[in-house]
Scaffold this motif. Structure first.
Motif, PDB file in Angstrom:
ATOM      1  N   ARG A 256      46.124  39.307  75.229  1.00 57.97           N
ATOM      2  CA  ARG A 256      46.251  37.852  75.152  1.00 57.97           C
ATOM      3  C   ARG A 256      45.058  37.171  75.812  1.00 57.97           C
ATOM      4  N   ASP A 257      44.699  37.643  76.994  1.00 49.86           N
ATOM      5  CA  ASP A 257      43.540  37.056  77.674  1.00 49.86           C
ATOM      6  C   ASP A 257      42.238  37.361  76.939  1.00 49.86           C
ATOM      7  N   TYR A 258      42.160  38.528  76.351  1.00 49.40           N
ATOM      8  CA  TYR A 258      40.932  38.934  75.653  1.00 49.40           C
ATOM      9  C   TYR A 258      40.723  38.123  74.376  1.00 49.40           C
ATOM     10  N   MET A 259      41.794  37.793  73.695  1.00 48.23           N
ATOM     11  CA  MET A 259      41.694  37.023  72.456  1.00 48.23           C
ATOM     12  C   MET A 259      41.300  35.570  72.703  1.00 48.23           C
ATOM     13  N   ASP A 260      41.450  35.084  73.915  1.00 51.39           N
ATOM     14  CA  ASP A 260      41.051  33.712  74.242  1.00 51.39           C
ATOM     15  C   ASP A 260      39.539  33.565  74.363  1.00 51.39           C
ATOM     16  N   ARG A 261      38.813  34.656  74.325  1.00 53.19           N
ATOM     17  CA  ARG A 261      37.370  34.604  74.487  1.00 53.19           C
ATOM     18  C   ARG A 261      36.677  34.104  73.225  1.00 53.19           C
ATOM     19  N   ASN A 262      35.528  33.469  73.424  1.00 55.04           N
ATOM     20  CA  ASN A 262      34.674  33.134  72.291  1.00 55.04           C
ATOM     21  C   ASN A 262      33.873  34.356  71.848  1.00 55.04           C
ATOM     22  N   GLU A 263      33.345  35.126  72.797  1.00 57.50           N
ATOM     23  CA  GLU A 263      32.597  36.332  72.471  1.00 57.50           C
ATOM     24  C   GLU A 263      33.368  37.551  72.964  1.00 57.50           C
ATOM     25  N   SER A 264      33.471  38.556  72.128  1.00 56.36           N
ATOM     26  CA  SER A 264      34.174  39.782  72.482  1.00 56.36           C
ATOM     27  C   SER A 264      33.674  40.893  71.564  1.00 56.36           C
ATOM     28  N   THR A 265      34.217  42.078  71.740  1.00 54.26           N
ATOM     29  CA  THR A 265      33.923  43.193  70.841  1.00 54.26           C
ATOM     30  C   THR A 265      35.232  43.803  70.380  1.00 54.26           C
ATOM     31  N   THR A 266      35.176  44.417  69.220  1.00 52.39           N
ATOM     32  CA  THR A 266      36.351  45.090  68.674  1.00 52.39           C
ATOM     33  C   THR A 266      35.924  46.416  68.067  1.00 52.39           C
ATOM     34  N   PHE A 267      36.784  47.402  68.155  1.00 50.90           N
ATOM     35  CA  PHE A 267      36.489  48.724  67.607  1.00 50.90           C
ATOM     36  C   PHE A 267      37.043  48.807  66.193  1.00 50.90           C
ATOM     37  N   VAL A 268      36.172  49.163  65.249  1.00 51.28           N
ATOM     38  CA  VAL A 268      36.550  49.240  63.841  1.00 51.28           C
ATOM     39  C   VAL A 268      36.276  50.653  63.345  1.00 51.28           C
ATOM     40  N   SER A 269      37.307  51.281  62.787  1.00 56.25           N
ATOM     41  CA  SER A 269      37.154  52.637  62.262  1.00 56.25           C
ATOM     42  C   SER A 269      37.983  52.783  60.996  1.00 56.25           C
ATOM     43  N   ALA A 270      37.388  53.399  59.997  1.00 59.06           N
ATOM     44  CA  ALA A 270      38.098  53.656  58.743  1.00 59.06           C
ATOM     45  C   ALA A 270      38.462  55.133  58.589  1.00 59.06           C
TER      46      ALA A 270
END
Length: 309
Positions: free
Chosen positions: A214-228
């Protein structure tokens, strides 16, 4: 005998009028339209003011050797945890299981910036324990330098669920930059340069995944892990650990930013000038037509005739 043109020059005819006349007013109007109409055409055709732009940059990403892992069984009360945060391990010491963790970062193109992280986690398990899902948080320091200087702590969230108990989980993906609004074109951006997980907290709620996300999603800049390409392997042998093998790549990113003043002027001026030349020609022909046909009154001053030698 043939006659050839050996020289030519234009002849200037001047039209004069006092200030308080229709002719002068006409010229002021034409001059204003010549400057204003191209601006309106360029502005209303979209793209005149570039409100945002993009650039490519290879970020500098550094693994901070901070992890939080949750392995879940068949029920909500059956789970094992481990982290690099001492307070969290103390809060969950009844379910704490210390794994063997190996990691290394590689710079494959030799540009001085890490390109990927390889992590291998071996968690010892009892023969009666089974893993049906996993949650793994990996913490990084993320930096950009080309325009604005951005520094933040970010994370990769690796997770998987399976109806069958697992023996090993393998995943290969990218740590992708995510932003809700463009970055400034210059300056220091360190708004989120603070811990994703408050490791100094003694409260269990601060380590719950829902609160962290919840706190992380409030950020303007962040990173996310994407894997297929996640691979879940079942059939764990007796006395064998549960193994997590993760490869996290740091790709070149497309960064959205607000252009600076001079970049705006450079692009806007080219568009304005392109339209201005067209209207200079159109209004020039209009003025020639008006004065040559004496539609408006003006005193005509013709050049002196050249005396023949």
């Amino acid at each position: 005998m043939a006659v050839f043109e050996v020289y030519s020059h234009p002849v200037v005819v001047r039209y004069r009028a006092s200030i308080c006349t229709k002719t002068t007013i006409f010229m002021f109007i034409v001059f204003g339209l010549t400057l204003v109409v191209p601006f309106l055409v360029a502005y209303t055709s979209e793209g005149f003011w570039v409100k945002q732009s993009v650039y490519l940059e290879q970020p500098y990403v550094s693994y901070k050797h901070q992890l939080l892992m949750v392995l879940e069984g068949t029920t909500a009360t059956e789970y094992l945890v481990w982290s690099t945060y001492h307070n969290y391990n103390m809060l969950e010491q009844q379910r704490l299981r210390i794994p063997i963790v190996k990691s290394r970062e590689e710079d494959t193109n030799r540009d001085g910036k890490p390109d990927k992280l390889l992590i291998n986690i071996e968690t010892p398990m009892l023969d009666t324990e089974q893993v049906y899902s996993l949650h793994l948080l990996v913490i990084f320091e993320y930096q950009l330098f080309r325009f604005s200087s951005l520094t933040m702590e970010s994370m990769a969230y690796i997770h998987y669920n399976s109806p069958r108990p697992g023996a090993m989980f393998t995943v290969d993906g990218e740590l992708q930059f995510k932003q809700n609004y463009p970055l400034p074109h210059r300056g220091i951006v360190d708004t989120y340069n603070y811990p994703v997980i408050n490791g100094d907290s003694i409260y269990a709620a601060d380590y719950q995944l829902t609160n962290i996300f919840r706190d992380y999603m409030d950020r303007n800049e962040s990173t996310t892990f994407v894997s297929a390409y996640p691979v879940w392997v079942s059939g764990k042998g007796a006395g064998k650990p549960f193994i997590i093998q993760a490869t996290i790549r740091y790709p070149e990113e497309t960064i959205l930013y607000y252009p600076g003043f001079w970049q705006l002027i450079k692009l806007a001026w080219i568009q304005y000038l392109a339209v201005l030349l067209i209207f200079i020609f159109i209004f020039g022909r209009l003025k020639t037509f008006v004065f040559q046909n004496h539609i408006l009154q003006a005193a005509i001053e013709r050049p002196f005739k050249l005396r023949s030698e």
